[in-house]
Design an enzyme around this catalytic site. Sequence first.
Site, PDB file in Angstrom:
ATOM      1  CG  HIS A   1       5.456   4.272   1.139  1.00  0.00           C
ATOM      2  ND1 HIS A   1       4.637   3.071   0.906  1.00  0.00           N
ATOM      3  CD2 HIS A   1       5.468   4.944   0.060  1.00  0.00           C
ATOM      4  CE1 HIS A   1       4.330   3.188  -0.564  1.00  0.00           C
ATOM      5  NE2 HIS A   1       5.123   4.247  -1.043  1.00  0.00           N
TER       6      HIS A   1
ATOM      7  CD  GLU B   1       6.658   7.157  -6.764  1.00  0.00           C
ATOM      8  OE1 GLU B   1       7.414   7.950  -6.967  1.00  0.00           O
ATOM      9  OE2 GLU B   1       7.092   5.713  -6.296  1.00  0.00           O
TER      10      GLU B   1
END
Length: 214
Positions: free
Chosen positions: A20, A93
């Site tokens: 990202h 994550e």
Amino acid sequence: MIPGKTIPPEANMELILIRHGSTLWNEERRIQGLSDINLSDTGLDQARHLALSLKDHPISSIYSSPLIRARKTAEIINQYHQVPLYLSTDLTEMNHGDFEGLSIPELMARNKDFLRKWLADPASVSMPHGESFLDVQTRAWKVIEGIFPKGENVIVVAHNFTIASILCRIQNIPLTEFRSVCVDPASKTIIRFHHGSAYLELFNDRAYLNGNQR
């Protein structure tokens, strides 16, 4: 060529791993983990340039972590493709538990002994009230295994530890050596699979941010 012991022989596809774009916490060097931090203005600009660099790439689908920094990056990329976008919590994550929100200097100052243990054995040592690196790899690899049979060119938008865990699995790298495959925000890594072998065509590329698209 990468000897892919975990790659099925029928796998014929291209996998594009995207981290990202940048967030304020990235820029402040803070531990994000599962904290749902949005893209910063810099991150939005990165995502737009990244999307432009991929606009002519043949893509069948996009898989993304549902955390907003990844999802927003995926949505910006998909403006040029309009393909199915699948959100999977298996791509989030690492859960850093008690370390979420700490700056890197704070983490190093307060938890040196633990970090030594974790770096020596990230597969089995879990973050306090969080996950181990092996936990992350196990769930992330389930997504990749589900993609292989489709034989499609796919983008996966995820996070640093998530992507590193996938690359370790593909390249048969021990998790203790994960730092060799860590990637930067708004980077792209391209792996081509052919008859059970993997070819790393591009790693941690951000050349497009300087107007130098490859």
